[in-house]
Design an enzyme around this catalytic site. Structure first.
Site, mmCIF file in Angstrom:
data_model
loop_
_atom_site.group_PDB
_atom_site.id
_atom_site.type_symbol
_atom_site.label_atom_id
_atom_site.label_comp_id
_atom_site.label_asym_id
_atom_site.label_seq_id
_atom_site.Cartn_x
_atom_site.Cartn_y
_atom_site.Cartn_z
ATOM 1 N N CYS A 247 -4.670 20.188 -12.623
ATOM 2 C CA CYS A 247 -5.587 20.237 -13.801
ATOM 3 C C CYS A 247 -4.765 19.481 -15.119
ATOM 4 O O CYS A 247 -4.934 20.227 -16.261
ATOM 5 C CB CYS A 247 -6.188 21.328 -14.069
ATOM 6 S SG CYS A 247 -6.623 22.354 -12.644
ATOM 7 N N GLY B 179 24.330 10.650 -7.840
ATOM 8 C CA GLY B 179 23.394 11.461 -7.158
ATOM 9 C C GLY B 179 22.252 10.627 -6.551
ATOM 10 O O GLY B 179 22.138 10.559 -5.356
ATOM 11 N N ARG B 180 21.351 10.156 -7.270
ATOM 12 C CA ARG B 180 20.051 9.703 -7.086
ATOM 13 C C ARG B 180 20.179 8.340 -5.984
ATOM 14 O O ARG B 180 19.674 8.356 -5.175
ATOM 15 C CB ARG B 180 19.391 8.994 -8.278
ATOM 16 C CG ARG B 180 17.840 8.413 -8.016
ATOM 17 C CD ARG B 180 17.510 7.709 -9.300
ATOM 18 N NE ARG B 180 17.445 8.526 -10.499
ATOM 19 C CZ ARG B 180 16.706 9.353 -11.113
ATOM 20 N NH1 ARG B 180 15.387 9.347 -10.301
ATOM 21 N NH2 ARG B 180 16.857 9.850 -12.248
ATOM 22 N N TYR C 46 15.592 14.194 -7.015
ATOM 23 C CA TYR C 46 14.880 14.521 -8.348
ATOM 24 C C TYR C 46 13.547 14.516 -7.893
ATOM 25 O O TYR C 46 12.476 14.112 -8.656
ATOM 26 C CB TYR C 46 15.167 13.366 -9.435
ATOM 27 C CG TYR C 46 16.686 13.423 -9.841
ATOM 28 C CD1 TYR C 46 17.258 14.423 -10.561
ATOM 29 C CD2 TYR C 46 17.539 11.968 -9.553
ATOM 30 C CE1 TYR C 46 18.662 14.204 -10.708
ATOM 31 C CE2 TYR C 46 18.699 12.191 -10.129
ATOM 32 C CZ TYR C 46 19.300 13.116 -10.663
ATOM 33 O OH TYR C 46 20.501 13.059 -10.787
ATOM 34 N N GLU D 60 30.510 9.762 -9.181
ATOM 35 C CA GLU D 60 29.741 10.988 -8.873
ATOM 36 C C GLU D 60 28.150 10.533 -8.974
ATOM 37 O O GLU D 60 27.432 11.244 -9.588
ATOM 38 C CB GLU D 60 29.996 11.985 -9.901
ATOM 39 C CG GLU D 60 30.114 11.834 -11.376
ATOM 40 C CD GLU D 60 30.675 13.133 -12.245
ATOM 41 O OE1 GLU D 60 31.278 13.953 -11.520
ATOM 42 O OE2 GLU D 60 29.870 13.014 -13.197
HETATM 43 C C1 LIG Z 1 23.135 13.838 -13.380
HETATM 44 C C2 LIG Z 1 24.507 13.417 -13.432
HETATM 45 C C3 LIG Z 1 25.153 12.507 -12.454
HETATM 46 C C4 LIG Z 1 24.359 11.750 -11.403
HETATM 47 O O1 LIG Z 1 23.571 10.837 -11.685
HETATM 48 P P1 LIG Z 1 22.355 9.953 -10.912
HETATM 49 O O2 LIG Z 1 21.870 9.339 -11.925
HETATM 50 O O3 LIG Z 1 21.889 10.849 -10.213
HETATM 51 O O4 LIG Z 1 23.505 9.208 -10.014
HETATM 52 C C5 LIG Z 1 26.493 12.390 -12.630
HETATM 53 N N1 LIG Z 1 27.295 13.000 -13.400
HETATM 54 C C6 LIG Z 1 26.650 13.642 -14.338
HETATM 55 C C7 LIG Z 1 27.540 14.405 -15.446
HETATM 56 C C8 LIG Z 1 25.509 14.018 -14.429
HETATM 57 O O5 LIG Z 1 24.676 14.641 -15.490
#
Ligand SMILES: *Cc1c(COP(=O)(O)O)cnc(C)c1O
Length: 389
Positions: free
Chosen positions: A339, A276-277, A367, A274
């Site tokens: 600032c 994300g980044r 992010y 799973e």
């Molecule tokens: C944030 C998170 C992800 C994704 O992490 P990335 O570094 O963005 O790939 C996946 N699983 C869980 C449980 C997370 O908290």
């Protein structure tokens, strides 16, 4: 920007400057994102985020192919932008959400897509959400879920004591509020064994962020060994695949990871990741313009419109946000309008910047906007623009 040559008349000098500006503009306009950035600058519509949806589509398609049988969920918290979700939705098997808010956001557009809900601190309402998989993070959560009488398919989130050195963020391998240690998992197994409303599907482990493929495979091997010891066959290996803000071309080796997981997987096992980044970071740019350039105690600063209230990650991680190179010049520190001395986007970048110049920060697709403190100082919000959709 350039030294003034005294022999030139002001008109000649201006013509030369304009030619140079045009040269730079043409250089930049080579990518569709840069071409749009220049249009937005000309129209006075900066700062803005520019997302290249065609780039995202191609990237996720290749990740999907590299993973073979491994299921791919997208961690929505990296960037919940609806346009990005739309592109992602045709490639990923599901979405991972970390709150009731993210769940409602995803469900509104994708009512039939598998969704996994995780995250520490779930409220009672969140715990009884209708989801494909619920990632249980504590014995307390499991007790509340059992007491609710609601049916659910759960993965128990384990925090294994594995070394995660080299990680940029550690969610496991030590005392953190994420998941449970193996003793608490054993307690959950006891609680689950006396009933069949809440079904144990397997194990979830998101231990660290910022690791490369070989290190992620080592962790995967250890997580799988642990899961097999419990006799479960569904394993979510989490996200956290490395991206490099200092060397944007150094990408996570999805092919090596996919091959490695295929070797580790035993028949009958369902593996899931799973990220994300590493999926969305590359498709976004944060584009702005220089408002002021000044020298303070010898150091050169360029103040740009916007700042870390739009893209907070360079401040929280302390890195230089990478950018599309301009003409070489004296090292300049690029700061925003806030600032606070923390409002730094990049330090001592060796490029020439003048008032009015356009600055295109890359790797701004994850992010960035959604993790930032937007209302601090009450500056206007950026625009959002999409190409290649
Ligand atoms: C944030 C998170 C992800 C994704 O992490 P990335 O570094 O963005 O790939 C996946 N699983 C869980 C449980 C997370 O908290």
């Amino acid at each position: 920007m350039t030294a003034v040559v005294p022999a030139q008349s002001p008109a000649e000098n201006q013509a030369e400057n304009e030619a140079q500006e045009q040269g730079r503009a043409q250089e930049r306009a080579r990518t569709p994102a840069s071409a749009l950035a220049l249009e937005l600058a000309a129209a006075g519509r900066l700062p803005a985020f520019v997302y290249d949806l065609a780039e995202l589509d191609a990237h996720v398609r290749s990740v999907r192919a590299a993973l073979g049988d491994v299921e791919l969920y997208y961690a929505v918290k990296a960037n919940p932008d609806p346009e990005l979700l739309r592109v992602l939705s045709s490639h990923v098997d599901g979405f991972e959400v970390a709150s009731g808010g993210e769940l409602a956001h995803v469900r509104a557009s994708y009512p039939d897509k598998p969704v996994a809900l995780g995250g520490p601190g779930k409220t009672d309402e969140e715990l009884v959400s209708e989801v494909t998989r619920l990632h249980v993070e504590s014995t307390g959560e499991l007790r509340r879920l059992l007491a609710s009488g609601r049916a659910a398919d759960v993965l128990l989130r384990v925090n294994l004591d594995l070394p995660v050195e080299g990680a940029s963020l550690a969610m496991g391998g030590g005392a953190t509020p994420f998941g449970m240690d193996p003793a608490a998992i054993d307690e959950c197994l006891d609680l689950l064994s006396t009933q069949d409303t809440v079904r144990l599907r397997g194990i979830h482990a998101h231990l660290a962020s910022g690791l490369d493929a070989p290190r992620m495979l080592e962790l995967a091997a250890a997580i799988l060994e642990y899961a097999r010891g419990l006799g479960v066959t569904e394993i979510n290996l989490g996200g956290g695949m490395a991206v490099s803000y200092t060397d944007p071309e150094r990408r996570f080796d999805w092919h090596a990871y996919g091959r490695g997981l295929a070797e580790l997987r035993r028949p009958g096992e369902v593996l899931r990741v799973e990220p994300g980044r590493s999926l969305t970071v590359y498709c976004g740019r944060y584009v702005t313009r220089v408002i002021d350039v000044k020298r303070v105690h010898g150091e050169l600063f360029a103040v740009v419109a916007g700042g870390t209230h739009h893209i907070r990650t360079p401040a929280t991680k302390g890195h230089n946000q990478p950018l599309v190179d301009g003409a070489p010049g004296e090292p300049v520190t690029i700061v925003g309008q806030l600032c606070t001395p923390k409002d730094v986007l990049a330090r001592r970048v060796p490029i020439s910047l003048e008032r009015g110049d356009v600055v295109e920060f890359t790797m701004a697709g994850a992010y960035a906007w959604n993790i930032s403190h937007h209302s601090f100082l009450m500056h206007p919000e950026p625009g959002f623009h999409y190409i290649g959709g």
